[in-house]
Enzyme design. Sequence first.
Site, PDB file in Angstrom:
ATOM      1  N   TYR A  37      13.633  37.027   6.666  1.00  0.00           N
ATOM      2  CA  TYR A  37      14.460  35.958   7.220  1.00  0.00           C
ATOM      3  C   TYR A  37      15.647  35.644   6.309  1.00  0.00           C
ATOM      4  CZ  TYR A  37      10.345  35.479  10.190  1.00  0.00           C
ATOM      5  OH  TYR A  37       9.308  35.716  11.045  1.00  0.00           O
ATOM      6  N   GLY A  67      11.509  49.186   9.207  1.00  0.00           N
ATOM      7  CA  GLY A  67      12.727  48.570   9.719  1.00  0.00           C
ATOM      8  C   GLY A  67      12.606  47.921  11.087  1.00  0.00           C
TER       9      GLY A  67
END
Length: 151
Positions: free
Chosen positions: A128, A92
Site C-alpha cells: 500500500y 506482482g
Amino acid sequence: MNIEIRKATEKDFPAIYGLIRELAEFEKGLDKVSNTLEQMHEQKDCFECFVAETEDNEIVGMALYFFTYYTWVGKSFYLEDLYVKEAWRGKGLGTRLMDKMIEVAKAEKCKRFRLQVLHWNQAAINLYEKSGFTVDKTWYNCDIHDLHSFD
C-alpha cells in the site's frame, strides 16, 4: 504463466467466496465470517470485484470494492479486500490488482481511495505504501455486528 486481471461476474462468486474465507483464515478471523455465497448473490449490487485468473481459469486473486461518500471529500472508493493466494504471492499480482483499483477509482472520479490493513500485515502495508497510500494510525474501527440486537 499469463495472468489476466478482469472484472468478476456472478459465476466467479464461488471462487471469490473461497478467497474471502482464505483471507479470513490468514487474518485469524475465519470464525467471524457470517457472509454466505447466497448472501453475495442477494447483495451483488453492493460491491464490485476484479479477479486475477490463470490461463487454466483458476482464480488466484481478487480485489473487492465499493463506492461510498465521505462528507469531507465526496465520492470515494473503498477497497474492502485485496487478496492473492499464498502460492501466487511475490509475482506482482497484488501490485497489478492495486493498479487496476487505482485506475477504476480515477475513472470514476473518486476524491479518496480508502482501505484498512491489519497492523501486523507488513507485506500488505509495504504494498500500500509503495502504491502511494499513507498509513494513518490515529483512527479506531467502530462496528455493530448484530443490528437486530436493537429490536
